[in-house]
Enzyme design. Structure first.
Site, PDB file in Angstrom:
ATOM      1  N   LYS A   1      15.758  39.532  61.084  1.00 32.70           N
ATOM      2  CA  LYS A   1      15.503  40.636  61.736  1.00 32.70           C
ATOM      3  C   LYS A   1      15.335  40.408  63.171  1.00 32.70           C
ATOM      4  O   LYS A   1      15.302  39.386  63.649  1.00 32.70           O
ATOM      5  CB  LYS A   1      14.008  41.305  61.287  1.00 32.70           C
ATOM      6  CG  LYS A   1      13.888  42.698  61.142  1.00 32.70           C
ATOM      7  CD  LYS A   1      14.275  43.659  60.218  1.00 32.70           C
ATOM      8  CE  LYS A   1      14.289  45.190  60.365  1.00 32.70           C
ATOM      9  NZ  LYS A   1      14.448  45.905  59.407  1.00 32.70           N
TER      10      LYS A   1
HETATM   11  P1  NAD Z   1      13.940  56.074  63.155  1.00 34.17           P
HETATM   12  O1  NAD Z   1      14.168  55.486  64.448  1.00 34.17           O
HETATM   13  O2  NAD Z   1      15.486  56.988  62.990  1.00 34.17           O
HETATM   14  O3  NAD Z   1      13.004  57.125  62.909  1.00 34.17           O
HETATM   15  C1  NAD Z   1      11.648  56.829  62.723  1.00 34.17           C
HETATM   16  C2  NAD Z   1      10.901  58.105  62.719  1.00 34.17           C
HETATM   17  O4  NAD Z   1       9.367  57.806  62.717  1.00 34.17           O
HETATM   18  C3  NAD Z   1      11.196  59.030  63.891  1.00 34.17           C
HETATM   19  O5  NAD Z   1      11.252  60.433  63.367  1.00 34.17           O
HETATM   20  C4  NAD Z   1       9.801  59.232  65.051  1.00 34.17           C
HETATM   21  O6  NAD Z   1       9.567  60.139  65.369  1.00 34.17           O
HETATM   22  C5  NAD Z   1       8.852  58.841  63.693  1.00 34.17           C
HETATM   23  N1  NAD Z   1       7.539  58.117  64.289  1.00 34.17           N
HETATM   24  C6  NAD Z   1       7.649  56.876  65.252  1.00 34.17           C
HETATM   25  N2  NAD Z   1       6.393  56.675  65.441  1.00 34.17           N
HETATM   26  C7  NAD Z   1       5.767  57.262  64.538  1.00 34.17           C
HETATM   27  C8  NAD Z   1       4.158  57.540  64.495  1.00 34.17           C
HETATM   28  N3  NAD Z   1       3.385  56.755  65.122  1.00 34.17           N
HETATM   29  N4  NAD Z   1       3.778  58.331  63.565  1.00 34.17           N
HETATM   30  C9  NAD Z   1       4.577  59.199  63.021  1.00 34.17           C
HETATM   31  N5  NAD Z   1       5.904  59.163  63.177  1.00 34.17           N
HETATM   32  C10 NAD Z   1       6.619  58.409  64.061  1.00 34.17           C
HETATM   33  O7  NAD Z   1      14.028  55.033  62.059  1.00 34.17           O
HETATM   34  P2  NAD Z   1      14.383  54.789  60.710  1.00 34.17           P
HETATM   35  O8  NAD Z   1      15.830  54.025  60.724  1.00 34.17           O
HETATM   36  O9  NAD Z   1      14.484  56.035  59.952  1.00 34.17           O
HETATM   37  O10 NAD Z   1      13.282  54.039  59.969  1.00 34.17           O
HETATM   38  C11 NAD Z   1      11.978  54.229  59.464  1.00 34.17           C
HETATM   39  C12 NAD Z   1      11.529  53.382  58.844  1.00 34.17           C
HETATM   40  O11 NAD Z   1      12.486  52.977  57.501  1.00 34.17           O
HETATM   41  C13 NAD Z   1      11.148  51.987  59.360  1.00 34.17           C
HETATM   42  O12 NAD Z   1      10.145  51.300  59.030  1.00 34.17           O
HETATM   43  C14 NAD Z   1      12.380  51.221  59.006  1.00 34.17           C
HETATM   44  O13 NAD Z   1      12.019  49.733  59.012  1.00 34.17           O
HETATM   45  C15 NAD Z   1      12.616  51.459  57.655  1.00 34.17           C
HETATM   46  N6  NAD Z   1      14.033  51.225  57.116  1.00 34.17           N
HETATM   47  C16 NAD Z   1      14.966  51.747  57.663  1.00 34.17           C
HETATM   48  C17 NAD Z   1      16.405  51.598  57.136  1.00 34.17           C
HETATM   49  C18 NAD Z   1      17.515  52.070  57.596  1.00 34.17           C
HETATM   50  O14 NAD Z   1      18.735  52.052  56.922  1.00 34.17           O
HETATM   51  N7  NAD Z   1      17.440  52.739  58.742  1.00 34.17           N
HETATM   52  C19 NAD Z   1      16.435  51.015  55.752  1.00 34.17           C
HETATM   53  C20 NAD Z   1      15.232  50.308  55.443  1.00 34.17           C
HETATM   54  C21 NAD Z   1      13.841  50.544  55.925  1.00 34.17           C
END
Ligand code: NAD
Length: 415
Positions: A104
């Site tokens: 990561k």
């Molecule tokens: P992203 O940046 O697209 O979205 C994050 C979302 O969380 C946004 O809507 C933001 O406004 C919100 N957010 C941020 N801080 C916040 C807070 N304090 N309280 C409430 N909401 C908040 O990110 P993503 O790619 O959707 O990833 C989200 C989660 O999923 C992360 O934990 C990431 O590690 C995990 N994840 C992502 C993927 C992927 O393919 N993108 C894969 C596996 C896991």
């Protein structure tokens, strides 16, 4: 003491090893990332100032294959978080049984405060700084919080320019035009939809209500597929600004169109829709709660109050260790992150395989293969947790631990 996600990981690992009677020496290596790289990133800002950002890449394990894992741009990025995220990737890849280890990376930055040109310079400098340790057979980054397909395109281009030829397999999550896979953008949300469906079926919930924290890539696609394909009622959705709630169900296509214009949910309004805080969203009486934002959102306090019957962890590490115990006592089933959100890395694996073969698949084939892997992994984890009479989280850790220590034993220790 401040929340340390890597210590949290080590604690769950110890519990899983203890349940299967594994000696400490058999899995000690998993408490030590193979490599931790910290880089300084001097960037010329648009106004001529020089700013120096801090970046990381951690390779937790390459026992089962090249390291694999996302790159996060967020102001709270720190080494313990990146180590934990890398370790969870190792376990996730082992659970879904794809030939990868875990890694990561991240940059301590608020990407919303940078212009596109500044973000491009930052991404290219970061790629140049971590270049010696990444590569299609070494370590393959992907998008995470605050990064997207454009970020991956810049990383791929920078790496390719330095090598002198196109190397699409160095990162996944790219745009289709530069070697991305059909279905990759939706993959994590699609995986969440599959686990949500299996979880609801296991409790005979025919049309459950669902609350989702986070409206980014994962949260918004989960909301779309869960409402559209499963017909479940999504009653609440939030972003960093707060959330929206409607008892009879939100108009998800309308809300996602609103969010996609970079507008915050605090400014959304529609008949019957009320505003809730993120804490209120997490404690609602929805059947299924899906945290899809950041770590440590479901704390002991939230766990004691939530009205959910089950939690599908879409974010990485959203539940603290003490919250987990409270949820178990209250009979709330938690579908762990390392199983539930694995759809993204599974389709990343398909993208990488397509890049290495220069042979591209139809979207239907990608989705069908993803469904197969998610259902198989769900069954593996469920079986293991039933065999040992433990939570699905421990079942998932035990499944991965056995595969990881099995591989380590076969490879032996060098030299
Ligand atoms: P992203 O940046 O697209 O979205 C994050 C979302 O969380 C946004 O809507 C933001 O406004 C919100 N957010 C941020 N801080 C916040 C807070 N304090 N309280 C409430 N909401 C908040 O990110 P993503 O790619 O959707 O990833 C989200 C989660 O999923 C992360 O934990 C990431 O590690 C995990 N994840 C992502 C993927 C992927 O393919 N993108 C894969 C596996 C896991």
């Amino acid at each position: 003491m401040a929340y340390n996600p890597f210590l949290n990981f080590c604690q769950v690992l110890d519990r899983a090893a203890d349940i299967v009677g594994m000696k400490a020496s058999d899995y000690e290596i998993l408490k030590h990332p193979e490599r931790e790289l910290k880089v300084a990133l001097p960037i010329r800002m648009d106004d001529g100032r020089l700013e120096v950002f801090e970046g990381y890449r951690v390779q937790h394990s390459s026992q089962r294959g090249p390291c694999k894992g996302g790159v996060r741009y967020h102001p709270d990025v720190n080494i313990d978080e990146v180590k934990a995220l890398a370790a969870w990737m190792t376990f996730k890849c082992a659970i879904v049984n794809i030939p990868y280890g875990g890694g990561k990376g991240g940059i301590k930055v608020d990407p919303a405060k940078l212009s596109t040109a500044e973000l491009e310079r930052l991404t290219r400098r970061y790629t140049a700084q971590i270049l010696p340790v990444i590569g299609p057979q070494q370590d393959i980054p992907a998008p995470d919080v605050g990064t997207n397909a454009q970020t991956m395109d810049w990383m791929m281009d920078t790496y390719s320019m330095m090598k002198g030829h196109a190397v699409p397999g160095v990162v996944t999550g790219k745009h289709i035009e530069v070697g991305g896979s059909l279905g990759r953008t939706e993959a994590t949300g699609r995986g969440i939809m599959i686990i949500t469906r299996l979880a609801a079926e296991s409790r005979q919930l025919s049309r459950p209500t669902v609350a989702i924290q986070g409206a980014g890539n994962v949260g918004s696609i989960s909301a779309k597929l869960i409402s559209e394909k499963l017909g479940y009622t999504v009653v609440a959705l939030s972003d960093v600004s707060g959330g929206v709630y409607c008892e009879s169900g939100l108009n998800i296509p309308e809300i996602l169109a609103f969010v996609s214009k970079k507008q915050f949910l605090k400014d959304y309004s529609a008949p019957g829709v009320t505003h809730v805080s993120n804490e209120q969203l997490l404690t609602l009486n929805a059947d299924i709660l899906i945290p899809a934002a950041l770590e440590n959102q479901i704390t002991a306090d939230i766990a004691a109050k939530t009205g959910a019957k089950m939690i599908i962890e879409a974010a990485n590490g959203p539940t603290s260790a003490d919250a987990d115990e409270i949820l178990a006592r209250r009979g709330i089933t938690v579908y762990p992150d390392i199983l539930s959100n694995a759809g993204g890395v599974v389709v990343s694996y398909f993208e990488w395989a397509q890049n290495l073969q220069s042979l591209y698949w139809e979207e239907d084939d990608v989705n069908r293969m993803l469904e197969k892997v998610m259902v198989r992994s769900y069954n593996d984890v469920k079986k293991t947790s039933e065999e040992h009479g433990v939570s699905l989280r421990l079942g998932a850790y035990i499944t991965a631990l056995k595969r990881l220590t099995g591989a380590a034993k076969l490879r032996g220790i060098f030299p």
